[in-house]
Design a protein around this motif. Structure first.
Motif, PDB file in Angstrom:
ATOM      1  N   TYR A 161       6.179  27.418 160.363  1.00  8.66           N
ATOM      2  CA  TYR A 161       6.817  26.201 160.864  1.00  8.66           C
ATOM      3  C   TYR A 161       8.342  26.283 160.813  1.00  8.66           C
ATOM      4  N   SER A 195       2.054  21.314 165.506  1.00  9.49           N
ATOM      5  CA  SER A 195       2.727  21.088 164.224  1.00  9.49           C
ATOM      6  C   SER A 195       2.092  19.916 163.478  1.00  9.49           C
ATOM      7  N   CYS A 199       6.403  17.579 160.273  1.00  8.10           N
ATOM      8  CA  CYS A 199       7.042  18.872 160.546  1.00  8.10           C
ATOM      9  C   CYS A 199       8.108  18.677 161.622  1.00  8.10           C
ATOM     10  N   LEU A 201       9.149  20.703 163.964  1.00  4.03           N
ATOM     11  CA  LEU A 201       9.033  21.491 165.193  1.00  4.03           C
ATOM     12  C   LEU A 201       9.105  20.679 166.489  1.00  4.03           C
TER      13      LEU A 201
END
Length: 319
Positions: A161, A195, A199, A201
């Protein structure tokens, strides 16, 4: 008494006091502070990546990284920093030469070799693989698809990640380098889609919007009309992307503190929210940031400080 005028803090270390202290060693040619910092950082990959990249920029114009490697040739941390430093130097040369100018392939090869040596020295560390994917864009024709995929697999196994790792692939796939807008957005949205809640991302999509905007400016496409460029941030797709990132990342986030390695990501999302005119997202983000700002992406759409101050005023945020 008149109130002090608000001024954003564009600290290049993003509030990382330990990094700032260690960076002073570079100025006087000492490497011991860098060794102690990276040893203390350990396997905190977010902090390590931020610190290595920042130190590498400072080391690029000195021989500190090489001096450390000469003194401790078996030090994995020293080899990781040298790899990032060689990567920074390669990009500095490319930037100085100007876009499209021929690049000395030996310079790129030197950085790649340093990255592979660092990866072998510190097997668990994702940082050398991030440097490797980054420097790969400097090859005029890029690298073979199988090679990039192998490097990406190595990075993904170590830090699945990693925003910085994904960001380097996104840049590689962008129209300014070796891909297209479509390929870049597909990669960003695929990463966001898998994700977990909280997170970061999903913010890759905001990085992609900025990348597309920069491409339009660099290629002279801004002549298509000021209105067209203005709508880049406000069209339904951009606003939808903004809301999805807010929901997936910020609303799913447990921590309240913004870590130094996350600060630029927060600025990218806040910038997108401000330019989209989405006060419900922009207000909370700008309050979370306070004075903590990064020059990019604000500098791509005007004077960074003026924009940051202007949007705070428009959102009626106090000191």
């Amino acid at each position: 008494m008149a109130r002090d005028r608000f001024a954003p803090d564009f600290d290049p270390d993003c509030g990382d006091a330990a990094l700032t202290d260690a960076s002073h060693d570079i100025v006087i040619g000492r490497w011991q502070g860098l060794r102690d910092l990276l040893r203390t950082t350990g396997a905190d990959w977010l902090a390590r990546g931020h610190r290595v990249r920042t130190l590498a920029q400072a080391c690029a114009s000195s021989s500190t990284a090489e001096t450390w490697v000469a003194a401790e040739p078996r030090s994995a941390d020293a080899l990781v920093l040298r790899a990032a430093t060689e990567t920074a130097r390669a990009f500095n040369v490319a930037i100085a030469a100007g876009r499209g100018a021929p690049m000395d392939q030996h310079r790129i090869d030197t950085a790649v070799t340093a990255c592979l040596q660092a990866a072998e020295a510190y097997l668990d560390d994702p940082t050398p693989w991030i440097s490797l994917i980054s420097v790969a864009r400097l090859y005029p024709q890029g690298v073979r698809r199988q090679e990039l995929a192998r490097w990406w697999d190595e990075l993904h196994q170590r830090d699945p990640y990693s925003v910085e790792g994904h960001l380097q692939v996104l840049h590689y796939y962008s129209a300014r380098w070796h891909g297209s807008h479509g390929l870049m957005y597909d990669f960003a949205r695929d990463a966001a889609g898998v994700s977990p809640p909280g997170c970061a991302l999903p913010v890759l999509v905001q990085y992609a919007h900025v990348e597309e905007y920069r491409f339009a400016l660099d290629a002279g496409h801004s002549g298509r009309s000021a209105v067209g460029l203005g709508q880049h941030w406000t069209h339904d797709g951009a606003v939808g992307d903004l809301r999805r990132t807010w929901q997936r990342w910020i609303m799913g986030r447990v921590a309240s503190e913004i870590l130094p390695g996350e600060l630029r990501d927060f600025n990218y999302l806040a910038h997108a929210a401000c330019l989209a005119g989405d006060r419900e997202v922009a207000g909370p983000l700008m309050r979370m940031l306070g004075r903590r700002a990064t020059r990019t992406p604000w500098s791509y759409t005007g004077d960074a400080e003026q924009q940051f101050v202007k949007w705070r005023k428009e959102l009626r945020l106090r000191g």
